[in-house]
Design a protein around this motif. Structure first.
Motif, PDB file in Angstrom:
ATOM      1  N   ALA A  34       0.835  -1.218   0.000  1.00 32.13           N
ATOM      2  CA  ALA A  34       0.000   0.000   0.000  1.00 32.13           C
ATOM      3  C   ALA A  34       0.861   1.256   0.000  1.00 32.13           C
ATOM      4  N   ALA A  35       2.010   1.215   0.688  1.00 29.76           N
ATOM      5  CA  ALA A  35       2.888   2.388   0.777  1.00 29.76           C
ATOM      6  C   ALA A  35       3.484   2.762  -0.576  1.00 29.76           C
ATOM      7  N   THR A  36       3.487   1.834  -1.560  1.00 31.64           N
ATOM      8  CA  THR A  36       4.002   2.178  -2.888  1.00 31.64           C
ATOM      9  C   THR A  36       3.056   3.113  -3.632  1.00 31.64           C
ATOM     10  N   THR A  37       1.806   3.163  -3.213  1.00 30.77           N
ATOM     11  CA  THR A  37       0.797   3.967  -3.906  1.00 30.77           C
ATOM     12  C   THR A  37       0.200   5.066  -3.032  1.00 30.77           C
ATOM     13  N   PHE A  38      -0.022   4.761  -1.758  1.00 29.05           N
ATOM     14  CA  PHE A  38      -0.744   5.676  -0.889  1.00 29.05           C
ATOM     15  C   PHE A  38       0.175   6.281   0.168  1.00 29.05           C
ATOM     16  N   GLN A  39      -0.093   7.522   0.503  1.00 29.80           N
ATOM     17  CA  GLN A  39       0.617   8.180   1.590  1.00 29.80           C
ATOM     18  C   GLN A  39      -0.105   7.870   2.896  1.00 29.80           C
ATOM     19  N   PRO A  40       0.627   7.720   3.993  1.00 32.09           N
ATOM     20  CA  PRO A  40      -0.052   7.454   5.269  1.00 32.09           C
ATOM     21  C   PRO A  40      -0.963   8.610   5.661  1.00 32.09           C
ATOM     22  N   LEU A  41      -2.083   8.280   6.236  1.00 34.99           N
ATOM     23  CA  LEU A  41      -3.023   9.277   6.724  1.00 34.99           C
ATOM     24  C   LEU A  41      -2.878   9.323   8.231  1.00 34.99           C
ATOM     25  N   MET A  42      -2.425  10.435   8.731  1.00 35.33           N
ATOM     26  CA  MET A  42      -2.157  10.570  10.156  1.00 35.33           C
ATOM     27  C   MET A  42      -3.259  11.382  10.822  1.00 35.33           C
ATOM     28  N   LEU A  43      -3.523  11.058  12.065  1.00 36.64           N
ATOM     29  CA  LEU A  43      -4.446  11.812  12.889  1.00 36.64           C
ATOM     30  C   LEU A  43      -3.902  13.230  13.048  1.00 36.64           C
ATOM     31  N   LYS A  44      -4.757  14.220  12.867  1.00 38.52           N
ATOM     32  CA  LYS A  44      -4.308  15.614  12.991  1.00 38.52           C
ATOM     33  C   LYS A  44      -4.867  16.298  14.230  1.00 38.52           C
ATOM     34  N   GLU A  45      -6.031  15.847  14.678  1.00 37.40           N
ATOM     35  CA  GLU A  45      -6.674  16.447  15.846  1.00 37.40           C
ATOM     36  C   GLU A  45      -7.114  15.337  16.790  1.00 37.40           C
ATOM     37  N   HIS A  46      -7.095  15.654  18.082  1.00 39.62           N
ATOM     38  CA  HIS A  46      -7.516  14.678  19.082  1.00 39.62           C
ATOM     39  C   HIS A  46      -8.423  15.388  20.079  1.00 39.62           C
ATOM     40  N   PHE A  47      -9.617  14.841  20.283  1.00 41.95           N
ATOM     41  CA  PHE A  47     -10.592  15.527  21.129  1.00 41.95           C
ATOM     42  C   PHE A  47     -10.934  14.798  22.418  1.00 41.95           C
ATOM     43  N   ARG A  48     -10.504  13.539  22.593  1.00 41.90           N
ATOM     44  CA  ARG A  48     -10.957  12.767  23.750  1.00 41.90           C
ATOM     45  C   ARG A  48     -10.154  13.033  25.015  1.00 41.90           C
ATOM     46  N   CYS A  49      -8.844  13.195  24.890  1.00 41.03           N
ATOM     47  CA  CYS A  49      -7.986  13.316  26.070  1.00 41.03           C
ATOM     48  C   CYS A  49      -7.501  14.748  26.248  1.00 41.03           C
ATOM     49  N   VAL A  50      -7.225  15.090  27.493  1.00 36.77           N
ATOM     50  CA  VAL A  50      -6.594  16.382  27.747  1.00 36.77           C
ATOM     51  C   VAL A  50      -5.174  16.332  27.199  1.00 36.77           C
ATOM     52  N   PRO A  51      -4.571  17.486  26.887  1.00 38.27           N
ATOM     53  CA  PRO A  51      -3.251  17.518  26.257  1.00 38.27           C
ATOM     54  C   PRO A  51      -2.171  16.727  27.005  1.00 38.27           C
ATOM     55  N   GLU A  52      -2.232  16.702  28.326  1.00 39.45           N
ATOM     56  CA  GLU A  52      -1.200  15.986  29.085  1.00 39.45           C
ATOM     57  C   GLU A  52      -1.238  14.486  28.820  1.00 39.45           C
TER      58      GLU A  52
END
Length: 188
Positions: A34-52
């Motif tokens: 899959a990596a030969t064709t597609f770029q990884p899709l990474m999580l950009k935002e996180h809403f469940r946990c506090v930053p710490e």
């Protein structure tokens, strides 16, 4: 355990017209293909946990690219992360009785404090189900069944908590360093 000659023969017979057929040899994972064709899709935002809490994963796996959306002050339980060292020695195996007893005592104490009124609890073991069973047994012995149900107390491994939440989570690392300093690295 794969016979290379057979694999090569099948590849030449059935895959010769497929682009990059050399990738379908049993040694290449579907993720590599899959990596030969597609770029990884990474999580950009996180809403469940506090930053710490998300901060560790953000550093370890996301190169600090996750934007935590939950306000640090949205929880009345502060600080959001508390390190607690249990004075114990390595028993060997996949359980740590002293740590299990400490977690049980901490949960009992929390149940008596006003700031934890109505809060739910979880315990995650990082080293298999043996520690989970030990902690569960101790909790069932020491905490009233109604509190176990009302507080939705769950003991498990990380997979048991996928898609689930608890207000307070205890992390059982099981291993210990038999002295001062960090726990030794057991593997990558």
């Amino acid at each position: 355990g794969v016979e290379v000659d057979k694999t090569n023969m099948l590849e030449q017979k059935y895959l010769m017209d497929i682009p990059n057929s050399h990738l379908y040899n049993g040694k290449t994972s579907i993720y590599d293909i899959a990596a030969t064709t597609f770029q990884p899709l990474m999580l950009k935002e996180h809403f469940r946990c506090v930053p710490e809490i998300i901060g560790f994963s953000n550093m370890l796996s996301y190169d600090y690219k996750i934007k935590p959306l939950r306000d640090a002050g949205s929880s009345n339980l502060l600080p959001a992360v508390v390190n607690y060292r249990v004075d114990t020695h390595n028993e060997g195996g996949k359980t740590n009785t002293a740590e299990a007893e400490a977690i049980c005592a901490l949960i009992q104490s929390c149940l008596e404090q006003n700031e934890y009124k109505g809060k739910t609890f979880g315990v995650i073991s990082l080293l298999g189900d043996e520690q989970v069973k030990l902690i569960q047994q101790l909790l069932e012995q020491k905490i009233d069944r109604h509190d176990m149900v009302d507080r939705n107390i769950l003991c498990g491994n990380s997979a048991n908590f996928q898609g689930d939440e608890r207000d307070v989570v205890f992390l059982s690392v099981v291993a210990c360093n038999n002295g001062e300093g960090p726990i030794r690295l057991a593997g990558e």
